[in-house]
Design a protein around this motif. Structure first.
Motif, mmCIF file in Angstrom:
data_model
loop_
_atom_site.group_PDB
_atom_site.id
_atom_site.type_symbol
_atom_site.label_atom_id
_atom_site.label_comp_id
_atom_site.label_asym_id
_atom_site.label_seq_id
_atom_site.Cartn_x
_atom_site.Cartn_y
_atom_site.Cartn_z
ATOM 1 N N ASP A 68 9.537 31.211 -16.826
ATOM 2 C CA ASP A 68 8.087 31.017 -16.295
ATOM 3 C C ASP A 68 7.660 31.527 -17.262
ATOM 4 O OD1 ASP A 68 9.220 29.334 -14.653
ATOM 5 O OD2 ASP A 68 9.424 30.370 -12.672
ATOM 6 N N SER A 123 4.307 37.554 -4.553
ATOM 7 C CA SER A 123 3.751 36.449 -5.022
ATOM 8 C C SER A 123 2.445 36.586 -5.582
ATOM 9 C CB SER A 123 3.735 34.504 -3.670
ATOM 10 O OG SER A 123 1.852 36.062 -3.312
ATOM 11 N N GLU A 146 3.136 32.775 -10.372
ATOM 12 C CA GLU A 146 3.822 32.530 -9.402
ATOM 13 C C GLU A 146 5.277 32.041 -9.804
ATOM 14 O OE1 GLU A 146 3.916 32.233 -5.366
ATOM 15 O OE2 GLU A 146 2.854 32.003 -6.515
ATOM 16 N N TYR A 147 6.148 32.766 -10.749
ATOM 17 C CA TYR A 147 6.819 32.570 -11.041
ATOM 18 C C TYR A 147 8.585 32.063 -9.668
ATOM 19 C CZ TYR A 147 8.166 37.597 -10.284
ATOM 20 O OH TYR A 147 8.267 38.726 -9.729
ATOM 21 N N ARG A 148 8.876 31.378 -10.361
ATOM 22 C CA ARG A 148 10.325 31.368 -9.580
ATOM 23 C C ARG A 148 11.055 32.511 -8.916
ATOM 24 N NH1 ARG A 148 13.206 26.370 -12.625
ATOM 25 N NH2 ARG A 148 12.609 27.834 -14.234
ATOM 26 N N GLU A 150 17.343 30.998 -5.036
ATOM 27 C CA GLU A 150 17.406 29.663 -5.242
ATOM 28 C C GLU A 150 17.512 29.547 -6.826
ATOM 29 O OE1 GLU A 150 14.808 30.696 -1.142
ATOM 30 O OE2 GLU A 150 14.899 31.874 -3.168
ATOM 31 N N HIS A 151 16.355 30.520 -7.954
ATOM 32 C CA HIS A 151 16.574 30.591 -9.237
ATOM 33 C C HIS A 151 16.378 31.467 -10.233
ATOM 34 C CE1 HIS A 151 14.178 26.493 -7.822
ATOM 35 N NE2 HIS A 151 12.987 27.038 -7.099
ATOM 36 N N ALA A 168 15.302 32.227 -14.424
ATOM 37 C CA ALA A 168 14.303 31.677 -14.195
ATOM 38 C C ALA A 168 12.911 32.113 -13.884
ATOM 39 C CB ALA A 168 14.549 30.795 -13.364
ATOM 40 N N ALA A 169 12.846 33.590 -13.428
ATOM 41 C CA ALA A 169 11.731 33.941 -13.910
ATOM 42 C C ALA A 169 10.555 34.001 -15.605
ATOM 43 C CB ALA A 169 11.845 35.416 -13.144
ATOM 44 N N VAL A 218 3.451 26.456 -14.581
ATOM 45 C CA VAL A 218 4.270 27.346 -13.634
ATOM 46 C C VAL A 218 2.688 27.262 -12.890
ATOM 47 C CG1 VAL A 218 5.176 29.265 -12.896
ATOM 48 C CG2 VAL A 218 5.447 28.102 -15.450
#
Length: 294
Positions: free
Chosen positions: A118, A80, A103-105, A109-110, A114-115, A52
Motif C-alpha cells: 500500500d 489510521s 490508510e494502509y492495511r 487481517e492483512h 500488505a502495508a 489506497v
C-alpha cells in the motif's frame, strides 16, 4: 523541562496489555488519538493514492511545493490516516508543506507485506505525478517508511527528498537490548507487547526478512534521514542501530535523543517543550531538504 516534568509526561501514558485482540486495541487507541483536535486551520479530505485510501491534511497557508507522505504508527495493528494526521498536521503547519496521511492495511487481517504494498503504491503515484515527496512516520510507520524506500529503490523509483522518523520500529526480530533493558522504564511497551504486534504483523513470515526488519537491509542509496527518539522507550536501540548502520553505509543521517522522553514524545507538543523543539527541527529538516531539490 526538568526530569520531574518529563516523568510527569511519562505518567500520562499507560502500558498496554499483551494478548488483547486487535479490535480491542484499535478501540482503545482510537479513543485516545482518533478525535484529537487538529486546529481550526486544518481541513481533512478523503482521497486515494495508488488505490489506497488516504486523507489530505490541508493546513491554511501550507502551500509550498512538495508533499509530506505520512505513515502512522500503531504496531502495524492499530492506527489510521486520522491518527497519523495528529503529527502530519503540525509538520505541515511548521514546514509550510502540504501533507497526506495514508490508510494502509493493518494486520492481522492483512499481514506482511500488505502495508508495504500500500505504501509503495501511494508513493509511486506521488512520484509518477511529478511530486517532490518527503516521508514522515512514527513507530511502526518508521519501519514501513524504510521498507517502502527499499522497495522503491528496487523498482528504480526516485528517492524522496528526505525522511523523518519518530521512534521508528526497525527490527521485528526484537534483538535490540533496549527491548528488555527499557521495559520497565517505557510507559507504553515491553517485550510481550512487542512480541504480540510482531506476530500479528508477520503472520508466519520470517522476521529477519529485510522488508520486515529494514535495520538488516542494505541502506546504501537511501535519502537523508532525521531520526528522533526518547531514551525512555524499548525502541531506543532500534533508532540507535539504524543511525549507526545508515552512517556506515554512507547515508546522511541525523539523530535527536531526548533523555527521559517516551515513545513518539512529539505527541506532547504544547505540553513538553522538547516535543515542540523536535517538531521544529523536523520541519526545518523538511524545508532544507526541499530547498536543495526544488
Amino acid at each position: 523541562m526538568s526530569a520531574a516534568e518529563r516523568a510527569a509526561a511519562r505518567g500520562m501514558m499507560q502500558k498496554g496489555e499483551a494478548g488483547l485482540p486487535a479490535e480491542a486495541q484499535r478501540a482503545g487507541f482510537d479513543a485516545v488519538f482518533a478525535e484529537r483536535p487538529l486546529g481550526a486551520d486544518v481541513t481533512l479530505a478523503e482521497r486515494t493514492l495508488g488505490g489506497v485510501r488516504a486523507l489530505d491534511v490541508r493546513v491554511e497557508g501550507a502551500n509550498r511545493a512538495g508533499v509530506i507522505l505520512y505513515l502512522h504508527g500503531g504496531g502495524y495493528v492499530v492506527g489510521s490516516a486520522r491518527t497519523g494526521a495528529n503529527l502530519a498536521a503540525p509538520l505541515s503547519r511548521l514546514s509550510g508543506v502540504p501533507a497526506v496521511s495514508l490508510e494502509y492495511r493493518l494486520a492481522p487481517e492483512h499481514p506482511f507485506p500488505a502495508a508495504i504494498h500500500d505504501a509503495l503504491a501511494a508513493y509511486r503515484e506521488l512520484v509518477e505525478s511529478g511530486q517532490t515527496v518527503l516521508i514522515a512516520a512514527d513507530s511502526a510507520g518508521g519501519g514501513l517508511a524504510l521498507a517502502t524506500l527499499l522497495s522503491a529503490r528496487a523498482e528504480g523509483l526516485a528517492m524522496p527528498a528526505g525522511v523523518v522518523l519518530f521512534s521508528p520500529w526497525t527490527d521485528v526480530t526484537l534483538t535490540g537490548p533496549s527491548i528488555d533493558t527499557r521495559g520497565e522504564y517505557d510507559p507504553l511497551f515491553n517485550r510481550p507487547i512487542m512480541e504480540d504486534y510482531a506476530a500479528m504483523y508477520l503472520g508466519g513470515a520470517d522476521a529477519a526478512d529485510e522488508l520486515a526488519s529494514p535495520l538488516r537491509a542494505d541502506l546504501s542509496g537511501l535519502p537523508p534521514l532525521l531520526v528522533q527518539v526518547g531514551s525512555a522507550e524499548v525502541l531506543l536501540d532500534d533508532a540507535l542501530r539504524l543511525v549507526a548502520r545508515a552512517a556506515e553505509q554512507e547515508v546522511d543521517v541525523s539523530l535527536d535523543v531526548v533523555a527521559g522522553a517516551p515513545h513518539v514524545f512529539q505527541y506532547f507538543a504544547g505540553f513538553l517543550p522538547e516535543a515542540d523543539e523536535a517538531l521544529d527541527r523536523a520541519a526545518t529538516f523538511i524545508r532544507h531538504r526541499l530547498a536543495l531539490v526544488l
